[in-house]
Design an enzyme around this catalytic site. Structure first.
Site, PDB file in Angstrom:
ATOM      1  N   GLU A  39      -6.089  -2.299  -0.173  1.00  0.00           N
ATOM      2  CA  GLU A  39      -5.895  -1.350  -1.462  1.00  0.00           C
ATOM      3  C   GLU A  39      -4.828  -1.780  -2.233  1.00  0.00           C
ATOM      4  O   GLU A  39      -3.651  -2.033  -1.433  1.00  0.00           O
ATOM      5  CB  GLU A  39      -5.580   0.098  -0.864  1.00  0.00           C
ATOM      6  CG  GLU A  39      -5.617   1.180  -1.597  1.00  0.00           C
ATOM      7  CD  GLU A  39      -4.149   1.524  -2.365  1.00  0.00           C
ATOM      8  OE1 GLU A  39      -4.369   1.174  -3.625  1.00  0.00           O
ATOM      9  OE2 GLU A  39      -3.645   2.318  -1.841  1.00  0.00           O
ATOM     10  N   LYS A  61       2.470  -3.296  10.797  1.00  0.00           N
ATOM     11  CA  LYS A  61       3.608  -3.938  10.485  1.00  0.00           C
ATOM     12  C   LYS A  61       3.973  -3.368   9.208  1.00  0.00           C
ATOM     13  O   LYS A  61       3.442  -3.495   8.074  1.00  0.00           O
ATOM     14  CB  LYS A  61       3.444  -5.329  10.253  1.00  0.00           C
ATOM     15  CG  LYS A  61       4.941  -6.193   9.873  1.00  0.00           C
ATOM     16  CD  LYS A  61       4.790  -7.447   8.871  1.00  0.00           C
ATOM     17  CE  LYS A  61       4.297  -6.831   7.473  1.00  0.00           C
ATOM     18  NZ  LYS A  61       5.601  -6.321   6.748  1.00  0.00           N
ATOM     19  N   CYS A  67       0.564   2.707  -7.146  1.00  0.00           N
ATOM     20  CA  CYS A  67      -0.466   1.906  -7.677  1.00  0.00           C
ATOM     21  C   CYS A  67      -1.204   2.776  -8.695  1.00  0.00           C
ATOM     22  O   CYS A  67      -2.173   2.518  -9.438  1.00  0.00           O
ATOM     23  CB  CYS A  67      -1.323   1.235  -6.726  1.00  0.00           C
ATOM     24  SG  CYS A  67      -1.700   2.745  -5.348  1.00  0.00           S
TER      25      CYS A  67
END
Ligand code: ADP
Length: 475
Positions: A244, A168, A278
């Protein structure tokens, strides 16, 4: 959506719209899937699982190499689609497509080389064999900031290991996901092995992923808040998980480093993907003695970053994903300014002219940042470089470690001992030493503490999709 080898609509018939974050223009509609569609997809994957697990790793690798070739052939159209749907400058999008393709090739090769291990026993009439088996059906949830490479970083190792998957993608970038699945479809993967469910509301999909007993493993990349929730839910049925999550990277410039070189590195790194990464530096620690040349170079570099539509020549910083993201960045900058930070460049939204219809925030440099400011603790995910001036070299690693996150850290020094000691003491999963891009398909990527569990990439990235079976053999 792509389920059991077919392109299809949502069972409900509903769709949702996708827009270009730089222009606000509609890019079209995609199926709006829900629990019923994801149930179909998991069913297809579960039905295909045994055959895929029994397929030779050489044959699986051949299919992956075909996908790699197709992705390379389509790299220009994929890059343009990425810039249009996600916003990053075209040059950065090209780089991401190449990085995404690297994962496919790397794991094709790595899957072929996977062996077991032979062990001795305390008993003279016994031997041990430890071998690997695919975990089973993988459920994957991916973010919008790297809308192609975050897919291949999960898909390629799962497929190489022998696991079918249901993915998804983020609701902001379903067209990029569709283009990736077209690559895998055209490469000839059998029906049921790769399945794509697009949805505007991720929560019901997440519920099925974490509860359905046919799902063996959940792999997620996204925010810490969502990752924590999904990991807890998946824990209820003891699924394997890799998550993550967010980061708050320190970037330390030691007094022996060249401050101009460090500033050039920081400026190049910080505005990649408009700071929506990130591993983006969120605290730049610069020694008092070097603050002047560092800030001077940063001011000049940040001042010349052109912000706009990533398809336009010369643009170095694209839009943010949406208005909520712009408001969050603005609130962090305003809070810092109120508490005494110096706004050296930018510091505001861009709302005039060509910027009016998009979600833009000016590339921003803050000096004099202190621990009381929100930006010192919370992930910004925007084009803001916060600089902290420090005095005590002995203390700076402790300052850098003072965060709940543990993903990336950066160190600039010309002294080997300082570099090694820093790497040893920093509690982060990825460390750059005089290096602003410490990532590659060939090495593990992932974080500690609130930055997540597990590693992607490298050999460890493959092991995440494998169980170990120990076999004792009596002679
Ligand atoms: P970001 O702040 O980067 O958008 P999110 O964690 O919200 O991070 O999104 C990352 C991915 O997680 C996206 O694919 C999003 O749709 C998905 N997601 C968000 N909330 C949920 C949820 N409750 N259950 C499952 N997936 C979710």
């Amino acid at each position: 959506m792509y389920i059991d080898g077919n392109w299809r609509d949502a069972r409900s018939g509903r769709t949702f719209e996708v827009t270009n974050p730089a222009t606000g223009e509609s890019l079209g509609e995609v199926p709006d899937g829900d629990a019923a569609d994801v149930d179909d997809a998991i069913g297809a994957a579960a039905a295909a699982a045994d055959e895929w697990a029994e397929t030779s790793p050489f044959a699986r690798a051949d299919l992956l190499m075909e996908a790699w070739r197709i992705m390379r052939d389509r790299s220009e159209e994929l890059a343009e689609l990425m810039t249009t749907e996600q916003g990053k400058p075209l040059r950065a999008a090209r780089f991401e497509v190449s990085y995404a393709a690297d994962f496919i090739r790397w794991f094709a090769e790595e899957g072929r080389r996977l062996g077991g291990e032979w062990f001795p026993s305390a008993r003279p009439d016994q031997r041990f064999l430890a071998l690997h088996a695919p975990v089973g059906v993988v459920a994957a949830i991916t973010p919008w900031n790297y809308p192609i490479s975050m897919l291949t970083r999960k898909m390629a190792p799962a497929l190489a290991a022998g696991c079918p998957l249901v993915l998804k993608p983020a609701e902001a970038t379903p067209l990029n996901a569709r283009a990736v699945f077209e690559v895998f479809h055209d490469a000839g993967f059998p029906p049921g092995i790769v399945n794509l469910v697009t949805a505007s509301d991720p929560a019901p999909i997440g519920e099925v992923f974490t509860n359905d007993p046919r799902v063996a493993k959940l792999t997620f990349t996204g925010s810490t808040a969502v990752g924590r929730k999904l990991a807890a839910a998946a824990g209820g049925s003891l699924k394997r998980i890799s998550v993550e999550l967010g980061g708050h990277a320190p970037f330390i410039v030691f007094p022996d480093a060249d401050p101009v070189r460090a500033a050039k590195g920081a400026a190049a790194l910080k505005f990649l993907n408009a700071g929506q990464a990130c591993i983006s530096p969120n605290r730049l620690y610069v020694h008092r003695d070097q603050a002047e040349p560092f800030l001077e170079t940063m001011t000049e570099r940040v001042g010349r970053v052109v912000c706009g539509n990533g398809l336009d020549e010369g643009v170095g910083c694209g839009p943010l994903v949406n208005d909520v993201a712009v408001a969050k960045v603005e609130a962090q900058v305003d809070d810092a300014a109120d508490k005494g930070a110096d706004v050296l460049v930018g510091g505001h939204r861009l709302v005039e002219g060509d910027h009016a219809a998009g979600h833009f925030f000016a590339p921003t440099l803050l000096g004099g940042v202190t621990p009381e400011m929100i930006i010192y603790r919370e992930e910004t995910f925007g084009p803001v470089a916060p600089v902290i001036t420090y005095e005590d070299v002995e203390e700076v690693i402790d300052l850098a470690n003072d965060t709940n996150y543990g993903l990336a850290a950066y160190v600039y020094t010309n002294d080997l001992a300082t570099a090694i000691r820093s790497v040893e003491r920093l509690r982060f999963g990825i460390i750059g030493v005089n290096d602003v891009n410490p990532t590659s398909a060939s090495v593990p990527f992932g974080g500690m503490a609130d930055s997540g569990i597990g590693r992607e990439g490298g050999r460890e990235g493959l092991l995440e999709y494998l169980e170990t079976k120990t076999t004792g053999i009596a002679l």
